[in-house]
Design a protein around this motif. Sequence first.
Motif, short mmCIF file in Angstrom:
data_model
loop_
_atom_site.label_atom_id
_atom_site.label_comp_id
_atom_site.label_asym_id
_atom_site.label_seq_id
_atom_site.Cartn_x
_atom_site.Cartn_y
_atom_site.Cartn_z
N PRO A 68 -1.32 3.32 2.53
CA PRO A 68 -1.04 4.76 2.61
C PRO A 68 0.28 5.07 3.33
O PRO A 68 0.81 4.27 4.10
CB PRO A 68 -2.22 5.30 3.41
N ILE A 69 0.76 6.28 3.08
CA ILE A 69 1.94 6.82 3.76
C ILE A 69 1.42 7.75 4.85
O ILE A 69 0.52 8.55 4.63
CB ILE A 69 2.81 7.60 2.77
N ILE A 104 -6.28 2.70 -5.64
CA ILE A 104 -5.98 3.71 -4.62
C ILE A 104 -6.74 3.32 -3.36
O ILE A 104 -7.97 3.31 -3.35
CB ILE A 104 -6.37 5.12 -5.09
N LEU A 105 -6.00 3.01 -2.30
CA LEU A 105 -6.63 2.65 -1.03
C LEU A 105 -6.90 3.91 -0.23
O LEU A 105 -6.05 4.78 -0.10
CB LEU A 105 -5.73 1.72 -0.23
N VAL A 106 -8.11 3.98 0.31
CA VAL A 106 -8.57 5.17 1.01
C VAL A 106 -8.94 4.79 2.44
O VAL A 106 -9.53 3.74 2.68
CB VAL A 106 -9.81 5.75 0.30
N CYS A 107 -8.60 5.65 3.38
CA CYS A 107 -9.05 5.49 4.77
C CYS A 107 -10.40 6.18 4.88
O CYS A 107 -10.48 7.42 4.88
CB CYS A 107 -8.05 6.13 5.74
N LEU A 160 -1.63 7.14 -1.12
CA LEU A 160 -2.07 8.41 -0.58
C LEU A 160 -1.21 8.76 0.62
O LEU A 160 -0.77 7.88 1.36
CB LEU A 160 -3.53 8.34 -0.16
N ILE A 161 -0.99 10.05 0.82
CA ILE A 161 -0.21 10.53 1.96
C ILE A 161 -1.18 11.25 2.89
O ILE A 161 -1.84 12.22 2.49
CB ILE A 161 0.91 11.48 1.51
N TYR A 162 -1.27 10.76 4.12
CA TYR A 162 -2.17 11.32 5.12
C TYR A 162 -1.39 12.07 6.20
O TYR A 162 -0.30 11.66 6.59
CB TYR A 162 -2.98 10.21 5.80
N SER A 163 -1.98 13.13 6.70
CA SER A 163 -1.43 13.90 7.82
C SER A 163 -1.77 13.19 9.12
O SER A 163 -2.96 13.04 9.47
CB SER A 163 -2.03 15.30 7.83
#
Length: 83
Positions: free
Chosen positions: A76-77, A13-16, A36-39
């Motif tokens: 991420p998306i 899981i790649l994280v910002c 992961l889906i980020y806003s």
Amino acid sequence: LQEIIDTYPDYEILVCDGYDDCILGYDFGIGEHIRLIYSVKKILDKMVSEEGLDEIDAIEHFEFNFRGAYVGESTPIWCQDDL
């Protein structure tokens, strides 16, 4: 974020870094990858309020360094929720 990691310990899981509070959820990508889906709105708001960028600089930084970065199948998306 921790709940997602705990639920799927065997997945990459790649994280910002620094943007955990901007996560909306996740999606299963191609194969055995979780994305992961980020806003986008939350990221831009954070860049302006906490990092001191003006709105135009935040957008440019996001477009080049976030949306423009491909880091593999777990990239991420970016949910465009700032309409």
